[in-house]
Write an enzyme that holds these catalytic residues in place. Structure first.
Site, PDB file in Angstrom:
ATOM      1  N   ASP A 189       2.287   1.945   3.376  1.00  0.00           N
ATOM      2  CA  ASP A 189       3.215   0.959   3.957  1.00  0.00           C
ATOM      3  C   ASP A 189       4.668   1.388   3.764  1.00  0.00           C
ATOM      4  O   ASP A 189       5.527   1.084   4.584  1.00  0.00           O
ATOM      5  CB  ASP A 189       3.087  -0.414   3.268  1.00  0.00           C
ATOM      6  CG  ASP A 189       1.709  -1.025   3.397  1.00  0.00           C
ATOM      7  OD1 ASP A 189       0.957  -0.602   4.283  1.00  0.00           O
ATOM      8  OD2 ASP A 189       1.409  -1.946   2.604  1.00  0.00           O
ATOM      9  N   HIS A 222       0.876  -1.169   0.000  1.00  0.00           N
ATOM     10  CA  HIS A 222       0.000   0.000   0.000  1.00  0.00           C
ATOM     11  C   HIS A 222       0.914   1.220   0.000  1.00  0.00           C
ATOM     12  O   HIS A 222       2.006   1.178   0.582  1.00  0.00           O
ATOM     13  CB  HIS A 222      -0.841   0.110   1.273  1.00  0.00           C
ATOM     14  CG  HIS A 222      -1.785  -1.020   1.535  1.00  0.00           C
ATOM     15  ND1 HIS A 222      -1.424  -2.134   2.226  1.00  0.00           N
ATOM     16  CD2 HIS A 222      -3.100  -1.162   1.235  1.00  0.00           C
ATOM     17  CE1 HIS A 222      -2.477  -2.944   2.334  1.00  0.00           C
ATOM     18  NE2 HIS A 222      -3.505  -2.375   1.748  1.00  0.00           N
TER      19      HIS A 222
END
Ligand code: XLS
Ligand code: NI
Ligand code: NI
Length: 448
Positions: A113, A110
């Site tokens: 992340d 993501h």
């Protein structure tokens, strides 16, 4: 290299752990592959090319073990005191060391992340672009590739009521912007797919929800994602990841069949495929194999987030899937259709909260990788023996071979003409055995 500070072969985090190798089924080394032999040919293809495995960034490198009852238990060496730039960079170094040590070809992320905590959408956009350059350098240095990227439209409190389906257009615009940025970064990194998991696209209560408007907006924005994909020349697939519940009481992308209906409504069924996750399938009351068979049949099969739930509690526990039989049953549905194209098997799975050492991350992935390899060998054995296909074709042969079957499928056949035919011929057929237990035994005999 895009950033002079990147030291790919810098201080290793996983010092005592050697690269994981194939040692065969008799090895007693817990950190070795017993079945995953990437160059081994199975049904005419290398194992690595069949499985196209990926490590996920979020569960493995971001999560610190917190749950609703207590704080983190993991104490990862790459987690700093705060989620700042130094911590994000340390996490990335650890991640690529881990991917390389496992010898798997792909990873997934993501946007949030791989970046530090960002105070505003503008900051996130800038931080993400900086980190994307670093990812590019790591990919180049290690040879690890991006299976898919995705925008996190669910963690920031502004997304409490959803991202692309948020009642507030300002929030939805921020979601659109994040998707635009992440699609472009995924393209720039050579990503092979772009995933939209409907994080909080759904509702907790209909009392405050205009379902019709939210679904219309969702369709509209998804069409824009597809347009943008073509505009920037992204070669990968756009994938929706079905899930029935959690975090919302009802998630719009309930299961593959629901997603297909939604795509049809907006004319996107040839543009968007699905990313199937076994734990989401079971939450929806389906088997993993059912979701694969449905997606294959509808022509929307994309990729797989491999994991499983717990048989007793039915939650989305995201465990590493060690159930060789369950995966074999899914592969029996997948492989005859040609298998994964741009998709792969992404380990969207997490170690248990008590498995607090970094070594546990290796044990978890080694087990998950070998379970997939065993299932592949098992499914290939079953399919190559051909008995399942033979039995199915015999079971449905009447539609191909008999005059009645042909007549019923012919153009111009109607409810009336078929009913009259049945009446005229005095049809009174008896039941034929489905041989379920024999077939189940046949599967079990081939399990590796
Ligand atoms: C959550 C989802 C999530 C997606 C990526 O249940 O599985 O991890 O795969 O946003
Ligand atoms: Ni999930
Ligand atoms: Ni997932």
């Amino acid at each position: 290299m895009a950033d002079g500070q990147i030291k790919v072969d810098g201080d290793p985090v996983f010092k005592g752990i050697d690269p994981i190798k194939f040692e065969g089924p008799d090895s007693d080394n817990p950190l070795a592959y017993r079945y995953y032999n990437k160059d081994q040919m199975v049904m005419g293809k290398r194992m690595e090319d069949h499985l196209r495995m990926a490590v996920c960034y979020w569960h493995t490198f971001c999560w610190d073990g917190f749950d609703v009852f207590g704080g983190g238990t993991f104490n990862r060496p790459w987690h700093g005191a705060a989620n700042d730039r130094a911590a994000a960079d340390a996490k990335m170094a650890a991640a690529f060391e881990f991917f390389s040590k496992l010898g798997l070809p792909y990873y997934c992320f993501h946007d949030v992340d791989v970046t530090e905590e960002s105070a505003t959408p503008n900051e996130l956009s800038n931080n993400f672009k900086r980190q994307a350059d670093r990812l590019a350098a790591y990919q180049e240095a290690t040879g690890v590739k991006l299976l898919w990227g995705t925008a996190n439209l669910f963690s920031n409190p502004r997304f409490g009521a959803g991202g692309l389906t948020n009642p507030n257009p300002e929030v939805a615009a921020c979601a659109v912007r994040q998707v635009r940025d992440c699609l472009e970064v995924t393209e720039a990194l050579g990503g092979e797919n772009y995933v939209l998991w409907g994080g909080r696209e759904g509702y907790d209560t209909l009392l405050n929800t205009d379902l019709d408007r939210e679904l219309s907006n969702f369709g509209r924005f998804l069409a824009m994602v597809v347009d943008h994909k073509h505009k920037i020349g992204f070669q990968g697939k756009i994938l929706i990841e079905p899930k029935p519940h959690e975090p919302m009481y009802h998630q719009y992308d309930f299961d593959s069949a629901t997603v297909y209906g939604f795509l049809k409504r907006f004319g996107l069924e040839n543009e968007v495929h699905v990313n199937i996750e076994p734990n989401h399938a079971t939450l929806a009351g389906h088997s993993f194999a059912h979701e694969i068979a449905t997606a294959v049949s509808l022509g929307i099969m994309g990729s797989i987030d491999i994991n499983c739930g717990n048989y007793q509690n039915g939650w989305d526990t995201d465990q590493f899937n060690l159930d060789v039989r369950d995966i074999t049953l899914a592969l029996i549905e997948l492989l005859p259709s040609g298998g994964l194209d741009t998709g792969g098997f992404n380990f969207d799975a997490k170690v248990r909260r008590q498995s607090s050492e970094v070594e546990d991350l290796f044990h978890a992935h080694v087990g998950g990788v070998d379970a997939l390899a065993r299932a592949l060998l098992s499914a290939a054995d079953i399919l190559e023996k051909g008995e399942l296909a033979k039995l199915k074709s015999e079971r449905y042969a009447g539609w191909e071979n008999s005059d009645l079957g042909k007549l019923m499928l012919s153009e111009g056949a109607s409810l009336e003409s078929i009913a009259n035919k049945a009446a005229e011929s005095g049809l009174n057929p008896s039941h034929t055995s489905g041989r379920q237990e024999m077939l189940e035994n046949l599967v079990n005999r081939s399990l590796k």
